[in-house]
Motif scaffolding. Structure first.
Motif, short mmCIF file in Angstrom:
data_model
loop_
_atom_site.label_atom_id
_atom_site.label_comp_id
_atom_site.label_asym_id
_atom_site.label_seq_id
_atom_site.Cartn_x
_atom_site.Cartn_y
_atom_site.Cartn_z
N UNK A 1 -0.96 3.64 6.62
CA UNK A 1 -0.25 4.92 6.74
C UNK A 1 -0.36 5.63 5.24
N UNK A 2 0.19 4.77 4.44
CA UNK A 2 0.20 5.44 3.07
C UNK A 2 -1.50 5.93 2.53
N UNK A 3 -2.20 4.92 2.75
CA UNK A 3 -3.64 5.23 2.37
C UNK A 3 -3.96 6.51 2.80
N UNK A 4 -3.84 6.66 4.26
CA UNK A 4 -4.36 7.69 5.03
C UNK A 4 -3.65 9.07 4.34
N UNK A 5 -2.22 9.14 3.84
CA UNK A 5 -1.68 10.19 3.40
C UNK A 5 -1.99 10.63 1.95
N UNK A 6 -2.43 9.50 1.08
CA UNK A 6 -2.94 9.59 -0.13
C UNK A 6 -4.26 10.39 0.13
N UNK A 7 -4.94 9.86 0.86
CA UNK A 7 -6.33 10.60 1.06
C UNK A 7 -6.47 11.98 1.45
N UNK A 8 -5.59 12.18 2.48
CA UNK A 8 -5.37 13.62 2.95
C UNK A 8 -4.69 14.62 1.87
N UNK A 9 -4.02 13.97 1.08
CA UNK A 9 -3.23 14.75 0.04
C UNK A 9 -4.12 14.99 -0.99
N UNK A 10 -5.18 13.89 -1.46
CA UNK A 10 -6.21 14.25 -2.44
C UNK A 10 -7.28 15.44 -2.03
N UNK A 11 -7.69 15.17 -0.81
CA UNK A 11 -8.71 16.06 -0.40
C UNK A 11 -8.16 17.42 -0.36
N UNK A 12 -7.02 17.79 0.29
CA UNK A 12 -6.31 19.02 0.32
C UNK A 12 -6.10 19.71 -1.28
N UNK A 13 -5.51 18.73 -2.08
CA UNK A 13 -5.42 19.23 -3.60
C UNK A 13 -6.98 19.68 -4.29
N UNK A 14 -7.82 18.76 -4.04
CA UNK A 14 -9.04 19.06 -4.56
C UNK A 14 -9.81 20.51 -4.01
N UNK A 15 -9.52 20.66 -2.56
CA UNK A 15 -10.13 21.86 -2.16
C UNK A 15 -9.27 23.03 -2.56
#
Ligand code: 6PG
Length: 241
Positions: free
Chosen positions: A15-29
């Motif tokens: 769950x946490x890895x998925x959350x980090x990944x999603x947050x990272x993609x969104x921030x970079x976008x």
């Protein structure tokens, strides 16, 4: 507070890895970079390992990550007690992050000097965005049985500090963390509360009492006083409600 209970540490890690990944993609976008502060302790280890291997390792924009630390013990960077070392071993050594994007707490200095230098480093990150306090896209935190988070321990002056972005602390002799390195540097509430997203990762039966108090609104526990302006912290907890 938003608490998600999970059955075990493996599910927490997923769950946490998925959350980090999603947050990272969104921030970079949105902002072309991902400003993150990592936590120490044992709970995030499998999370970092998930991110370092498999699909996340190759598909995430690691070169856009600016990695900071919520706290560290005043030990050499290669010491087994070092949060930086743990993060390198589990994650940072395995992904393509330019070394100049890694902002570790400079533990080779005195505690006071390391705190001042880290405060400056954080202010520089803020200045690049034209603000006073950096707005982290994500800050990962843990919870200690005494309610501490990062190295904001009950009864230490750090928890009253609302001006510095990083401070040095000396743990009281009888505190739970004092079995380890007694001196640490930690980020402070101003940084935690300026974050866009804060996620607590909690495992261990010994945290149940502290968690219950926080859920009951007991503000005497340091972790209860993390209240980011942009939204309440999320909690991923191994256990049952
Ligand atoms: C550290 C952190 C600390 C940690 C909690 C929970 O140890 O470096 O400062 O705040 O996140 O103590 O640790 P566990 O995840 O090991 O329970």
């Amino acid at each position: 507070m938003k608490v998600e209970y999970v059955s075990d540490i493996e599910v927490l890690a997923d769950r946490a890895a998925a959350l980090v990944a999603e947050t990272m993609r969104e921030a970079v976008e949105k902002r072309s970079r991902f400003l993150v502060a990592l936590s120490g302790g044992n709970t995030p280890r499998p999370v970092y390992e998930r991110l370092a291997h498999g699909p996340y390792a190759n598909s995430l924009p690691w070169d856009k990550a600016q990695v900071y630390f919520g706290d560290d013990r005043m030990v050499p960077a290669d010491d087994p007690e070092s949060n930086y070392r743990m993060a390198c071993e589990t994650l940072l050594d395995h992904v393509e992050i330019p070394p100049w994007n890694l902002h570790r707490i400079p533990t080779e200095y005195s505690t006071k000097a390391a705190a001042r230098l880290y405060d400056e480093e954080l202010r520089l990150a803020a200045k690049e965005e034209g603000v006073q306090i950096p707005a982290f896209d994500l800050i990962l935190l843990g919870l200690g049985p005494d309610g501490h988070t990062a190295s904001l321990f009950p009864g230490t002056p750090a928890i009253e500090n609302d001006t510095d972005l990083a401070v040095g602390i000396r743990l009281p002799q009888d505190s739970e963390g004092a079995r380890h390195a007694q001196e640490r540097v930690t980020i402070t509430y101003p940084v935690l509360n300026a974050a866009r997203k804060v996620v607590f990762l909690v495992s261990g039966d010994d945290k149940a009492e502290a968690l219950r108090k926080i859920q009951d609104g007991d503000q005497s526990l340091p972790a209860a006083r993390v209240r980011p302006a942009e939204g309440e912290p999320r909690w991923i907890v191994v256990g049952k409600p």
